[in-house]
Design an enzyme around this catalytic site. Structure first.
Site, PDB file in Angstrom:
ATOM      1  N   LYS A 107     -84.319  60.149 -92.629  1.00  0.00           N
ATOM      2  CA  LYS A 107     -84.196  61.447 -91.943  1.00  0.00           C
ATOM      3  C   LYS A 107     -82.929  62.126 -92.449  1.00  0.00           C
ATOM      4  O   LYS A 107     -81.956  61.460 -92.815  1.00  0.00           O
ATOM      5  CB  LYS A 107     -84.088  61.224 -90.438  1.00  0.00           C
ATOM      6  CG  LYS A 107     -84.499  62.412 -89.611  1.00  0.00           C
ATOM      7  CD  LYS A 107     -86.016  62.585 -89.685  1.00  0.00           C
ATOM      8  CE  LYS A 107     -86.611  63.218 -88.486  1.00  0.00           C
ATOM      9  NZ  LYS A 107     -88.009  62.856 -88.296  1.00  0.00           N
TER      10      LYS A 107
HETATM   11  N1  GLU Z   1     -90.400  65.196 -89.079  1.00  0.00           N
HETATM   12  C1  GLU Z   1     -91.696  64.685 -88.821  1.00  0.00           C
HETATM   13  C2  GLU Z   1     -91.630  63.392 -88.018  1.00  0.00           C
HETATM   14  O1  GLU Z   1     -90.691  63.156 -87.316  1.00  0.00           O
HETATM   15  C3  GLU Z   1     -92.530  64.568 -90.088  1.00  0.00           C
HETATM   16  C4  GLU Z   1     -91.982  63.673 -91.137  1.00  0.00           C
HETATM   17  C5  GLU Z   1     -92.764  63.751 -92.424  1.00  0.00           C
HETATM   18  O2  GLU Z   1     -93.787  64.390 -92.467  1.00  0.00           O
HETATM   19  O3  GLU Z   1     -92.309  63.135 -93.378  1.00  0.00           O
HETATM   20  O4  GLU Z   1     -92.535  62.614 -88.020  1.00  0.00           O
END
Ligand code: GLU
Length: 419
Positions: A107
């Site tokens: 992240k």
């Molecule tokens: N930010 C989204 C999540 O927390 C999507 C992450 C992604 O698609 O890589 O799942």
């Protein structure tokens, strides 16, 4: 460990440790997984429209790449911390593993309020942030996606900046892009529709019929919340309340969603003067008597303090980490069916995975194929997780974590420790 200190990380870590205990997980595996594999902290200088320069702190945290390249969103928010990104990266590891994706967890965050930047400033900030992360990301290393405060356009700029650096167009470096530049059909809808699909599965288990007479309340009206509301309305359910970070509106007779979308689009908030109904705070929304409560905003919303006030029958976590560890047992005792984040919102990363596969193959699927594949994967994962929860008499959250963590642990043991 102080490095990752944040309430959110503490919550994610404790969740991991208590699940590891239930699973009797190898302590050597716990030792490695209790913190991220690596993190990069950068300062992102941006030329503002007035000619001055402002620097924003940013980071990317990779929790695990055992199952494949790291995967996870990037969040633009003034209060996002390194600890938050570490917590979210850990959740991404479990989420990808739970869904059976060949991806690890990561992240990123940039401490900026995107609503305060002009389009040109946002573009410059994004491009510079991409350059700072350039050695860390890539289609076979770490593939960012949108998270809070970030949209498809930002993904297109990241893709373009990366591609210019490597000298060839590489759409697979990010997911959640606009369709024209290698995005996937259905990615925009995937998280919100996945949440509602999970609600349908939960309703079937609890014997609740979804349709006229079913009420739902929603916290968060961004991409996930707005699409989830639409999908719930398509099933005939009645939207009785929606809040954003600035509060929201309540009408027990139900809102016409069009009026909510129009108000939010024009004013950036929901006010009864425009939508009708009464105003309601975020706090009161959580305590509303309703059938389904969808949380699609920030973490740490339902805590040990307000959990006893929650009155819904099904609670779906569209956001990551909206229910704290202290709140969890209280909700379970009240008989509320909680669909945990790594299951409820996994539709997003699953279609991200489809997007990445399509980009790498330069071959794109149609809507029906994507929707069918997504539903199959979500349905199977839901059923397997529920079976595990019943087998071990644990909550659905614990079962989902057990399944995700178990898969990562198995892969770690097979790969062995280097050197
Ligand atoms: N930010 C989204 C999540 O927390 C999507 C992450 C992604 O698609 O890589 O799942």
């Amino acid at each position: 460990m102080k490095l990752w200190k944040s309430p959110f990380f503490d919550n994610a870590l404790n969740q991991f440790l208590s699940t590891a205990e239930v699973m009797n997980l190898d302590p050597n595996i716990v030792e490695r997984l209790r913190q991220p594999a690596r993190a990069l902290v950068v300062s992102v200088p941006v030329r503002m429209d007035d000619g001055g320069v402002r620097s924003y702190c940013g980071f990317r945290v990779q929790h695990s790449d055992t199952l494949g390249p790291c995967k996870g969103g990037i969040r633009y928010h003034p209060d996002v911390t390194l600890g938050d990104a570490a917590a979210l990266a850990m959740l991404m590891t479990w989420k990808c593993a739970l869904m059976g994706l060949p991806l690890g967890g990561a992240k990123g965050g940039l401490q900026v309020d995107p609503t305060m930047l002009s389009r040109a400033e946002l573009q410059r900030a994004t491009r510079r942030f991409t350059i700072e992360l350039i050695n860390m990301i890539g289609p076979d290393r770490d593939i960012p996606a949108p998270d809070l405060g970030v949209n498809e356009q930002v993904m297109a700029w990241i893709m373009d900046t990366y591609s210019k650096q490597v000298g060839a167009t590489r759409p697979g470096v990010v997911t959640g892009k606009p369709i024209t530049v290698g995005g996937s059909l259905y990615r925009h809808e995937a998280t919100g529709r996945g949440v509602v699909f999970a609600v349908q599965k939960a309703a079937a288990v609890t014997g609740m019929s979804l349709g006229e007479g079913t009420t739902f309340a929603l916290q968060g009206f961004g991409n996930v919340g707005a699409i989830a509301a639409k999908a719930m309305a398509e099933l005939g359910c009645r939207c009785i309340a929606v809040t954003t970070s600035r509060g929201g509106v309540l009408d027990r007779n139900g809102f016409k969603l069009e009026s909510l979308y129009a108000c939010y689009k024009e004013h950036g908030c929901l006010t009864p003067e425009v939508t009708g109904g009464d105003s309601i705070t975020n706090k009161d929304l959580l305590a509303l008597d309703c059938d389904v409560l969808i949380l699609a905003a920030q973490a740490n919303q339902i805590t040990g303090e307000n959990a006893s006030q929650v009155q819904c029958r099904i609670l779906a976590e569209g956001a990551n980490g909206p229910v704290t560890r202290e709140a969890d047992p209280v909700l379970v005792d009240k008989g509320i069916f909680v669909i945990p984040d790594i299951l409820a919102n996994a539709g997003g990363v699953t279609v991200s995975y489809f997007e990445w596969v399509q980009d790498l193959q330069h071959f794109f699927w149609d809507m029906d194929e994507i929707e069918l594949r997504l539903k199959k994967m979500l349905s199977r994962t839901f059923d397997e997780t529920l079976a595990l929860a019943r087998k071990y008499a644990v909550s659905l959250r614990t079962a989902a974590l057990m399944k995700g963590i178990g898969r990562v642990a198995q892969a770690m043991l097979l790969r062995g420790l280097y050197p």
